[in-house]
Scaffold this active site. Structure first.
Site, short mmCIF file in Angstrom:
data_model
loop_
_atom_site.label_atom_id
_atom_site.label_comp_id
_atom_site.label_asym_id
_atom_site.label_seq_id
_atom_site.Cartn_x
_atom_site.Cartn_y
_atom_site.Cartn_z
N SER A 1 34.83 35.38 29.47
CA SER A 1 34.52 36.76 29.85
C SER A 1 35.58 37.75 29.36
O SER A 1 35.39 38.96 29.45
CB SER A 1 34.34 36.87 31.37
OG SER A 1 35.52 36.47 32.03
N GLY A 2 36.71 37.26 28.88
CA GLY A 2 37.74 38.15 28.36
C GLY A 2 38.97 38.30 29.25
O GLY A 2 39.77 39.22 29.07
N LYS A 3 39.14 37.39 30.18
CA LYS A 3 40.28 37.48 31.13
C LYS A 3 41.62 37.42 30.39
O LYS A 3 42.48 38.28 30.61
CB LYS A 3 40.23 36.31 32.15
CG LYS A 3 38.99 36.25 32.99
CD LYS A 3 39.05 35.12 33.99
CE LYS A 3 39.13 33.73 33.41
NZ LYS A 3 37.96 33.29 32.61
N SER B 1 38.90 31.45 39.02
CA SER B 1 38.91 31.61 40.49
C SER B 1 37.49 31.90 41.00
O SER B 1 37.21 33.00 41.46
CB SER B 1 39.90 32.68 40.94
OG SER B 1 39.91 33.81 40.11
#
Ligand SMILES: Nc1ncnc2c1ncn2[C@@H]1O[C@H](COP(=O)(O)OS(=O)(=O)O)[C@@H](OP(=O)(O)O)[C@H]1O
Ligand SMILES: Nc1ncnc2c1ncn2[C@@H]1O[C@H](COP(=O)(O)OP(=O)(O)O)[C@@H](O)[C@H]1O
Length: 275
Positions: A135-137, A205
């Site tokens: 997602s691009g974290k 998480s």
């Protein structure tokens, strides 16, 4: 075209960070401000900081002989640990039980979080980036760290993947191990924040309860949850590590989004919706 949503960014006044990474060119630039901290008087200053810093220690060391008889709590000890409660002859220590640790005692030091924040001229806090794999974290964490570093702010990234190479290498991806992974990273992040560092935690998480427990470790306002709200199909199309492909083929079991749940935050401070 992706867009950026911000629910609440009222934490920052003094420093605005303009997030505009090349990789995230599709995102509208977002002002992320997290660091409202007014610096009070600095106690250590000047070019010769190290030797100036030692002067008070030397002076107090000279008076050591007279105070040495005083329960072993001498002047230099006083300087290094003003609280001498743990020394013999002083008040009865208060013991605690925390989890499986019995007969333990919190040792307080006169150099506190506020002192370290003054020294660093910033506010220690935790920026917690959550979202699916892909997602691009990590990209956001790195961009944020680079942007803040360029502005003279001390940051440290705790990336789930990286921490699993060391501290958390004993943990798998089953639910209880993920919970433990998040708990440990939450505790480490809290220590970084206490050190005055802007700690950027970047990990899937997936469970709300675990993230909320990490939030509860910090004072209100010091935990900033950032949700990478990118649909599974988009993450799966990116699949930079080929893990979704393996998960779909049944070669990885319990992969988040495929056959393991992801519980999105209900009230994150910042969110990045993809549309
Ligand atoms: N089963 C399963 N599910 C999800 N992810 C998996 C799994 N197995 C390995 N990986 C890789 O591990 C990275 C996620 O680690 P985290 O510590 O962030 O996960 S968690 O917070 O404990 O759920 C994650 O990295 P990111 O893509 O950076 O998120 C994956 O590359
Ligand atoms: N805003 C974005 N738009 C398009 N692609 C992106 C964006 N952010 C990251 N990426 C790409 O998506 C992939 C996954 O990014 P990454 O930061 O590694 O995600 P995560 O850490 O959540 O797994 C990488 O190939 C990265 O280059």
């Amino acid at each position: 075209m992706a867009s950026v949503g911000i629910r609440s960014l009222s934490l920052c006044k003094s420093l605005d960070l303009e997030y505009s990474e090349a990789l995230c060119a599709k995102l509208r630039p977002v002002k992320v401000s997290v660091f409202n901290f007014t610096c009070k008087k600095l106690r250590i200053s000047g070019g010769d900081t190290r030797s100036n810093f030692l002067e008070p220690i030397k002076a107090m060391d000279a008076s050591k002989t007279t105070s040495d008889v005083n329960g072993g709590c001498n002047a230099i000890d006083d300087f290094l640990t003003t609280d001498c409660d743990g020394f013999p002859g002083k008040s009865t220590p208060k013991m605690s039980t925390v989890g499986n640790s019995t007969n333990i005692q919190w040792h307080k030091c006169s150099v506190e979080k506020s002192d370290r924040q003054e020294l660093l001229k910033q506010k220690g806090c935790v920026i917690w980036i959550t979202g699916l794999s892909g997602s691009g974290k990590s990209t956001l964490a790195c961009a944020l760290s680079r942007g803040l570093h360029a502005r003279g702010k001390l940051t440290y990234i705790l990336d789930g993947d990286n921490v699993r190479h060391g501290l958390n290498s004993d943990l798998s991806f089953k639910a209880e191990d993920r919970a433990e992974n998040i708990r440990r990273i939450g505790e480490v992040a809290k220590l970084f924040a206490d050190a005055g560092v802007i700690c950027i935690a970047s990990l899937i998480s997936p469970y709300r309860k675990d993230r909320d427990a990490c939030r509860a470790l910090l004072p209100k306002g010091d935990f900033v949850e950032v949700f990478m709200d990118v649909p599974l199909q988009v993450c799966e199309a990116r699949d930079p590590k080929g893990l979704y492909k393996l998960a779909r083929a049944g070669k990885i079991k319990g992969f988040t989004g495929i056959d393991d749940p992801y519980e999105p935050p209900l009230n994150s401070e910042v969110f990045f919706p993809f549309s």
